[in-house]
Write an enzyme that holds these catalytic residues in place. Structure first.
Site, mmCIF file in Angstrom:
data_model
loop_
_atom_site.group_PDB
_atom_site.id
_atom_site.type_symbol
_atom_site.label_atom_id
_atom_site.label_comp_id
_atom_site.label_asym_id
_atom_site.label_seq_id
_atom_site.Cartn_x
_atom_site.Cartn_y
_atom_site.Cartn_z
ATOM 1 N N ASP A 1 -0.526 -9.885 8.430
ATOM 2 C CA ASP A 1 -0.496 -9.160 7.158
ATOM 3 C C ASP A 1 0.430 -7.969 7.370
ATOM 4 O OD1 ASP A 1 -0.952 -8.133 4.692
ATOM 5 O OD2 ASP A 1 -3.116 -7.829 4.931
ATOM 6 N N HIS B 1 3.404 -12.483 -5.758
ATOM 7 C CA HIS B 1 2.332 -12.681 -4.774
ATOM 8 C C HIS B 1 1.834 -14.127 -4.738
ATOM 9 C CE1 HIS B 1 -1.001 -11.564 -2.209
ATOM 10 N NE2 HIS B 1 -0.669 -10.292 -2.259
ATOM 11 N N GLU C 1 6.066 -12.106 0.600
ATOM 12 C CA GLU C 1 6.373 -11.171 -0.481
ATOM 13 C C GLU C 1 7.621 -10.375 -0.105
ATOM 14 O OE1 GLU C 1 2.370 -9.116 -1.112
ATOM 15 O OE2 GLU C 1 2.005 -10.616 0.427
ATOM 16 N N ARG D 1 0.796 -1.229 0.000
ATOM 17 C CA ARG D 1 0.000 0.000 0.000
ATOM 18 C C ARG D 1 0.832 1.285 0.000
ATOM 19 N NH1 ARG D 1 -2.486 -3.896 2.677
ATOM 20 N NH2 ARG D 1 -4.656 -4.303 2.099
ATOM 21 N N HIS E 1 -0.751 -2.618 -4.573
ATOM 22 C CA HIS E 1 -0.194 -3.524 -5.589
ATOM 23 C C HIS E 1 -0.241 -2.957 -7.011
ATOM 24 C CE1 HIS E 1 0.356 -6.354 -2.478
ATOM 25 N NE2 HIS E 1 -0.789 -6.994 -2.529
HETATM 26 C C1 GLA Z 1 -1.200 -8.233 0.369
HETATM 27 C C2 GLA Z 1 -1.769 -7.281 1.358
HETATM 28 C C3 GLA Z 1 -3.023 -7.824 1.910
HETATM 29 C C4 GLA Z 1 -4.001 -8.177 0.831
HETATM 30 C C5 GLA Z 1 -3.362 -9.133 -0.135
HETATM 31 C C6 GLA Z 1 -4.222 -9.419 -1.320
HETATM 32 O O1 GLA Z 1 -0.504 -9.233 0.921
HETATM 33 O O2 GLA Z 1 -0.869 -6.959 2.377
HETATM 34 O O3 GLA Z 1 -3.610 -6.881 2.779
HETATM 35 O O4 GLA Z 1 -4.413 -7.022 0.155
HETATM 36 O O5 GLA Z 1 -2.162 -8.605 -0.591
HETATM 37 O O6 GLA Z 1 -5.482 -9.871 -0.973
#
Ligand code: GLA
Length: 380
Positions: A280, A210, A345, A111, A136
């Protein structure tokens, strides 16, 4: 890149011969790479699927749509090959309904707050495709474009070179960004991804892949044991934007310095886990000097499969598949519920352009953006 020119030329000729004859192109050698049609996009652009196979039968299938890793078959402790990535059987799934399964991500992984940032005093506004935020690469990121492909072949490895020119202004980003990604499958069961990019105007770049992994091949990933080479992470706010702090993992559920089951603490009453609906977050890798170093190791006790992740990047986003909710039916009719896959990632930190204390993601004309990540598979 370690592919001798003569192999590329040889392969080019074989590929050309195959293309002229139409249908499936097969190179009879070990390791090998094959090309086949994978369908068409909505505007009828043909999409290809490449199958890379090493001399042990390990196989990676990669499509020119989004540079997506469609399947990845690696052995368990009994030598049985199993597909360890989530995805779809056909192109249609990827075109209509994919949470970035297996895809290349760009220009910016994760983000950017409100999609805005300043570069050299100039403000830029990117597409806002995740609430107010940019995620993304925007509405049509690198995961949704067609990449130009070239097969590469070496003695102990096969590769697929993908190129894409992202135009000045695409999704709001400045500069024409010329991107090359090379996937290499080696005979020692490693899938290496080399990314590089150049620009003609000052811009930002933060590329990643991803893939959602599940080393058991099915079910949830809560029993996988994860180790992250990271003493710190970047806490987020409710909108999953980093606060700017680099916090110690010690004494928190974010501590994966010792191998720990993903599910061991995931439901703890912890603010960060509540914001993320699970894991996350971006971990700050201890070895982040730009040299290739071990970042993560993950072990799945039932199959015995092990994946080690090496990267040149300073950060790793560990995402425990929290937004999977049973609404997607993927390969082999498997329904993907919450935590049925995890992502690791490798990248720079989220929202770096708005945090001067984070490693810089800016790229100037004359410079080359580079990142290398290796996913290495074994069993124990
Ligand atoms: C990344 C983001 C998550 C989500 C995924 C896709 O890993 O950090 O919050 O948006 O991608 O679903």
């Amino acid at each position: 890149m370690s592919f001798p020119k003569r192999f590329i030329i040889t392969l080019g000729l074989v590929t050309l011969f195959g293309s002229l004859c139409g249908g499936i192109t097969t190179i009879e050698a070990k390791p090998k790479i094959e090309r086949q049609p994978f369908g068409k996009t909505e505007n009828l652009t043909p999409v290809d699927l490449y199958t890379l196979t090493n001399d042990k039968g390990v196989e990676a299938r990669i499509t020119t749509y989004g540079g997506i890793i469609v399947s990845l078959k690696v052995p368990d402790r009994n030598g049985r090959l199993g597909d360890v990535v989530l995805g779809y059987d056909n192109l249609e799934g990827y075109l209509t309904d994919s949470p970035y399964f297996g895809a290349l991500i760009g220009r910016y992984g994760n983000r950017i707050a409100k999609g805005s940032f300043q570069l050299g005093g100039t403000p830029y506004q990117l597409a806002q495709n995740n609430g107010d935020n940019h995620l993304h690469g925007g509405v049509v990121g690198f995961d949704k474009v067609i990449w130009k492909a070239k097969a590469l072949w070496g003695e102990d490895e096969v590769g697929l070179q993908l190129t894409y020119l992202s135009h000045d202004g695409e999704e709001g980003y400045p500069g024409n960004l010329s991107v090359t990604v090379v996937y290499t499958l080696t005979n020692n069961n490693a899938l290496k991804i080399d990314y590089s990019a150049t620009t003609d105007k000052k811009t930002i770049a933060n590329l990643t892949n991803h893939s959602y992994f599940n080393l058991a091949g099915t079910g949830d990933i809560l029993g996988h044991e994860l180790m992250l080479k990271a003493d710190r992470f970047t806490p987020v706010d409710k909108g999953l934007i980093p606060t700017g702090e680099l916090s110690s993992v010690e004494g928190t559920p974010m501590d994966f310095t010792k191998p720990t089951a993903i599910g061991a603490r995931i439901n703890q009453n912890d603010e960060q886990l509540i914001y993320g609906l699970g894991y996350d977050h971006n971990w700050v890798l201890n070895n982040s000097g730009g040299k290739l170093a071990l970042a993560a190791k993950i072990f799945e006790p039932i199959s015995g499969r092990v994946m080690k992740v090496y990267t040149t990047q300073p950060g790793i986003q560990f995402y425990s598949g929290n937004f999977l909710d049973g609404s997607i039916t993927g390969k082999n009719d498997e329904i993907y519920y919450k935590h049925f896959g995890f992502c690791l990632e490798t990248q720079h930190f989220p929202d770096s352009p708005n945090h001067s204390n984070f490693p810089s993601t800016s790229l100037n004309p004359g410079q080359r953006y580079k990142q290398t990540t290796i996913y290495k598979f074994s069993a124990q």
